[in-house]
Every structure is written in C-alpha cells, then in structure tokens.
Design an enzyme around this catalytic site. Structure first.
Site, mmCIF file in Angstrom:
data_model
loop_
_atom_site.group_PDB
_atom_site.id
_atom_site.type_symbol
_atom_site.label_atom_id
_atom_site.label_comp_id
_atom_site.label_asym_id
_atom_site.label_seq_id
_atom_site.Cartn_x
_atom_site.Cartn_y
_atom_site.Cartn_z
ATOM 1 N N ASP A 97 8.173 0.635 -100.400
ATOM 2 C CA ASP A 97 8.795 1.163 -101.602
ATOM 3 C C ASP A 97 10.293 1.389 -101.406
ATOM 4 O OD1 ASP A 97 8.528 2.484 -104.284
ATOM 5 O OD2 ASP A 97 9.225 4.217 -103.153
ATOM 6 N N GLU A 133 9.857 -4.018 -102.052
ATOM 7 C CA GLU A 133 10.350 -3.727 -103.395
ATOM 8 C C GLU A 133 11.868 -3.554 -103.258
ATOM 9 O OE1 GLU A 133 10.648 -0.569 -106.986
ATOM 10 O OE2 GLU A 133 10.384 0.057 -104.924
#
Length: 634
Positions: free
Chosen positions: A314, A367
């Site tokens: 993330d 990401e």
C-alpha cells in the site's frame, strides 16, 4: 523459584543478523512463545526496547501489576529483553510495561510480534500458537502456474467486514467466509482474492490501513487458525490469496508501535520523515536496520505461516518521495539534492529480493501512483523489483472518459488510447479498487452517463474494455454486480440487487469475462509485452470506435477486439485484418444474456481481400450499441 527464569532463543548469529538488519524470521525469536524448560511449560517472552531501563510483562495472570515479572536485558547491546515465565498457557492476556531511561517515561505496549490480539476495542496481546494441519499441498506445489506473469490474473478485492453481514448486521467469521466467499469467488471465476488489511487494527473507519498487530490476523472475525482455514479453502478451490500489506505508516495509538520504549524506535525521529500529514500517522525509519528486519520478517511471516500467494504493498508513492504531501520547508532533500527517499528505495529493493529469493510462485504488487521508473523491473537492472504495479493512470483516464456523455466522447478518444503509449513500461495491473467508490466518487455504475439502459450498457462496455486491455485485472467487491450505492464499510453489499436482470447481467458478464480471459491465451500470454498488442484503428474519433488485436504465442489464437463507445449501432463497419480467412464473434457485451439489446454478428464472417486500415484484408461488421465485441479466427 523466580517469577521469570533466564532463558533465550537467540544465538549469537541471530543477534548479529538482527543488528545488521538481515534477520528475516524474527517472529521465531521475538514475541511470546509457548515452550517447555526442564519439564515446566510456560511462555518465553522477548521484546526489542533498547532505551528501556526496565521491562516487565503484565497481564491477567498477575493482575496487570508492574514489576512482578521483570524481563532481563541481553548483555550484547541488542536492546532485547527476554525471559521465561513458567505455568502460563495459550490464551494468556499480556502487555509490556516499559520504563524508559529517558526521563523515566513509562509505556504500556502490545507485543509487536503478537500472533493474536484481543478483539477491539480491547488492546491486549494474547499468547497463541500457529499449529494447523494445512491441506493445500497440491496448490502450493503448483501455484507458480497460477501466479506466473504469463497466466491469467483476475483479482477480487474484498473488505472482510462489509462483503456480507449476518443477522443483526454482525460480521461473518473467517469460517463462515470460508463457505460463502469461497463459493462466490469460484462461481464468478476470479483467479485471486485480495484482502484489504487483515492484520490487527484498532479503528474500523481506517479499513485496516492503520495497523498495530502486524503479525496477527484481526480477531474481529475469529482466531488465527480460522483465517488459515479460509486461506486453505480458497486454495482448495484453486483461488490465490493476496494480502494488502502496509509498511508505509502506522497509527500513534498508545498500545501500538509509536514511541515504543520512550524513544522513536520504529518511527523516524525527524518529523519531516517520520510523520505522515495525510493520515496523521507515523512513518517507519527505513534506515534503521532493526526496523527493516521487522518489516521484511513480517512479509516473510505471512507468506510462510499463512501460505499467502502475494502481497499488495500500500501507498508506495508516499514512501518513495520525501516531499509527498509536504509543502516547501516541510521536507529535506536527499544527499544528492533530490526528492527521492533513498532509504525507502533501498528497503523496497531488499524486500522484493528477499521475497522472490525465498518463495516460488508469489507476486508483490505496488500501489504506486506516480511515474517513478522501473517499479516492476528486477533490482539487478536498477528496478524496485515488484512483480506488478497498479496502472493508476489508466484507471483515472478510463473513468474520466466513461463519465462523459457519449455525444462528447469523439473529442476525448485520446483519454482511452493514451494508455498504450506506456502500457508496457511496467507490468501493469488494471485496478477498479475501493478508492474509486467512496468519499462522494459514486459507485462504478453511477459514474456511467445516460438513462438506466445506457448506464448498464456503459458498465458492460467498460468491463469488456478492461478485460481485453493488456494487463492483469482487479475489481472491488460489489462492482461485479453493479452496486448502486457507494461502498459503506459498516454494512453489507446490496446483495438484493441481484434479483434484477440488469444487475444479474453484470454479474453474468464478469463471470463470462473471467472465463474468456482464462480460456484465451492471447489475453494473458503476452499481457506485459508490446508484442501482445496491435492497434487496428485508434483514430476513428467521429464514430468513437477503437479496434485492436490481442496476440499470444500462437498467431492462430489471436483475437480481434472492437469497442463501439456510443449507443449508435454501426452497420457495415469495416476494419482492416492482417490475414485471410474467417472470423467468428465469440464475445459480445450487448448479448441478451447480459440484458443487452442483442445486436450481433451471427455465423462466420468472411475476410475480404480488400485493403483497409493499412492492411491487405478487411471485414465488415455490425457493431452493437455501447459494446465490446471479440472475434477469433476460424
């Protein structure tokens, strides 16, 4: 007998590796471990607290009283405190009471290596083990075939707390999900599930992205072994498991990692690097060896102990840039005067090297929302080493285009075609994630313009375009049946919508697109290679039509794809074809089985020796309204 017996699981070599930041199985040493010494059962505790003056274990076994069970500090300057407490058992609640040698500060902390935590809002750690009889040997031996970059990779993104709820809006347990969710994912044909963070987190509205228990699956849904059952059942069904992993930041909750031993232990001491202004959270000190070992050990832990098949990392962009979400004067350039965080870059490279060196058939996915180069390229060529990267530019441009009324699309076709100018610079995954259906952004369905028929036709077209565009796929839960409301983490998805034909049609088309993707090698064999894609015509702006070829290893298996991006039926629409023969329509998003209008190209289509689109051959087609049609050579 002393309340705490001197004992250690560490060897000198362990300590050397820890200090060097090269111990990647710290969970085998640090934390709470059920062991037996001289016939006495109990728990060995070990915690890293280098600025502590004293550390004691407090818990339900000593009425949370400081000083009764004091750990001993190791002599080797590692900063590790340890000891064996006899007669403790599985299920014991505990924390560490740490008195710092800095101004006598006292902290009470959950165990950073705890395997299990009390159910929030309670915050204690729980002594536990990871004993489990895995049944996924067949999957583990063959998963490289499922997870390879030249295989179909279609991901269903799931928030466990809101996929489906039970009576009285209660969470489903891991065991209940092992029945309902596994059956649903198998039915709809996704190859993988991606769970938004399952590691323990204190605050539900964070969706799991503010972690305190990095080594513990959240107790909201059951015990660690229950989560293992869920993973096992997914593997039994032939479905891979990806976990969201958050090494980018952590909350400052009193029982968490922040200011752990009265010092900036896990977080960077410079607030310009150690505090994240967007999330009001703390940032790891990636230049500290022991912190790097903690994080990489955590990644290894989930892959080894829970048989996870991949990690989606993330907020990588927030890690890479020193000036991310910071104004002038709020950040300091690196030693070369740039804005790249060199310590983070080094950490991410080492993380990927360790993962790929130690586990076969897994993937790491970044990401990363900027144009940082070579994110998904090997470290030996200068890349960060990830297996894949989210194609955020494609997502934003595509949704921007599809939100436009069809009459204006001819002026904006570049929004769709631009992605092919950079599609093969990385190993891209195409995401329609949870971030696109919250905070006033509307559901994917309600981003589509027009009346009800057009909204659903546009959505079918969008998904057909997504699945025929190069790259792997990710779709957030609910989007696969046309959820109308924005995602609400406090409630179940709106499953009642499936009683309506339009919504069941969306679920049917996603199921069939997954099957098409898995059954047509041209859609996956070269999905990260420029050889796997060729434009037929991207310049028919007036009609808002694009056409292209997807190619695999066998030219006879190539596919022709045509996207009609308005609701006008195009009859006798000619496109160039690279070879003689016949075509057959094998997929049509306008099919009546999806509640489409049923315009199609039945039978076989003769390819003519008529030059067109710069090719020697061509064919005339009927293009259904707001559709993607796919043709194979016969």
């Amino acid at each position: 007998m002393s309340n705490v017996i001197t004992h250690s699981l560490f060897t000198d070599f362990d300590i050397d590796l820890f200090k060097a930041g090269k111990h990647f199985k710290l969970y085998e040493k640090l934390g709470a471990h059920l062991i037996e010494i001289d016939g006495i059962k109990g728990v060995y505790f070990a915690v890293w607290a280098p600025t502590a003056q004293s550390v004691s274990v407090v818990g339900d076994f000593n009425y949370w009283t400081q000083g009764q069970h004091m750990l001993q500090v190791r002599w080797d300057s590692s900063g590790i405190w340890e000891g064996f407490i006899p007669n403790l058992d599985k299920g014991t609640l505990y924390k560490y009471k740490i008195q710092s040698n800095i101004n006598g500060i006292v902290t009470e902390k959950a165990d950073p290596f705890s395997l299990y935590c009390e159910k929030p809002p309670h915050t204690a750690s729980v002594v536990w083990d990871l004993d489990y009889n895995w049944k996924d040997e067949s999957w583990m031996k063959s998963r490289e075939e499922h997870n390879a970059l030249d295989k179909p990779y279609s991901v269903y993104e799931v928030h466990l707390g809101s996929w489906k709820r039970g009576n009285d809006n209660k969470f489903l347990t891991y065991l209940e999900l092992a029945d309902d969710l596994v059956a649903y994912v198998k039915e709809t044909g996704f190859t993988h599930v991606e769970f938004m963070p399952v590691m323990e987190y204190p605050y539900d509205p964070s969706w799991g992205y503010q972690l305190v228990g990095y080594f513990a699956p959240t107790s909201r849904f059951g015990k660690p072994q229950d989560f293992m059952v869920l993973v096992d059942k997914l593997h039994e069904a032939g479905i891979g498991v990806i976990l969201d992993w958050v090494p980018s930041h952590f909350p400052d909750d009193a029982h968490g990692l922040g200011f752990f031993d009265g010092s900036y232990l896990y977080e960077h001491p410079d607030r310009r690097k150690g505090y994240h202004p967007d999330w009001k959270s703390l940032v790891f000190n990636y230049g500290r060896n022991e912190v790097r070992a903690f994080l990489i050990s955590n990644a290894v832990f989930w892959l080894q102990k829970y048989h996870v098949d991949g990690l989606r990392v993330d907020a990588v962009a927030s890690m890479l840039y020193l000036d991310y979400s910071r104004n002038d004067g709020e950040w300091e350039p690196n030693i070369y005067g740039g804005n790249e965080n060199l310590e983070t870059i080094s950490f991410l490279k080492e993380f990927n090297e360790v993962i790929y060196a130690n586990f076969e058939g897994v993937q790491t996915i970044a990401e990363e929302s900027t144009s940082f180069p070579m994110v998904s390229r090997p470290t030996f060529t200068g890349g960060l080493g990830f297996g894949m990267k989210w194609m955020m530019g494609w997502m934003h441009d595509t949704l921007k285009y599809f939100q436009k009324e069809t009459v204006y699309r001819k002026y904006h076709q570049n929004d769709l075609t631009f992605s092919m100018t950079y599609a093969f610079t990385e190993n891209f995954m195409l995401p329609f994630s949870h971030d696109e259906v919250v905070y006033g952004k509307q559901s994917i369905l309600y981003k589509m313009p027009g009346d009800e028929w057009q909204k659903f036709a546009n959505l079918r077209l969008l998904y057909g375009y997504m699945f025929t565009h190069p790259g792997t796929k990710l779709l957030f839960m609910g989007s696969e049946f046309g959820q109308t409301a924005e995602w609400n983490f406090e409630n179940s998805l709106d499953w009642h919508l499936l009683q309506y034909d339009y919504h069941s049609g969306i679920k049917k088309i996603i199921t069939d697109l997954n099957q098409l993707y898995k059954s047509q090698p041209a859609l996956y064999e070269k999905q990260f290679n420029g050889e796997g894609f060729e434009w037929i015509n991207y310049s028919d702006h007036q009609n808002a039509v694009i056409s292209y070829i997807r190619k695999g290893n066998n030219p006879q298996e190539n596919l022709i794809i045509v996207c009609n991006l308005t609701q006008v039926v195009r009859e006798n629409y000619r496109i160039g074809i690279p070879q003689k023969g016949k075509l057959k329509e094998i997929f049509n998003t306008d099919s009546p089985v999806y509640s489409g209008s049923g315009v199609s190209n039945p039978g076989t289509l003769e390819i003519e020796s008529y030059p067109y689109d710069g090719r020697d051959f061509s064919v005339e087609l009927t293009l259904p309204p707001l559709s993607v049609t796919v043709y194979s050579f016969v």
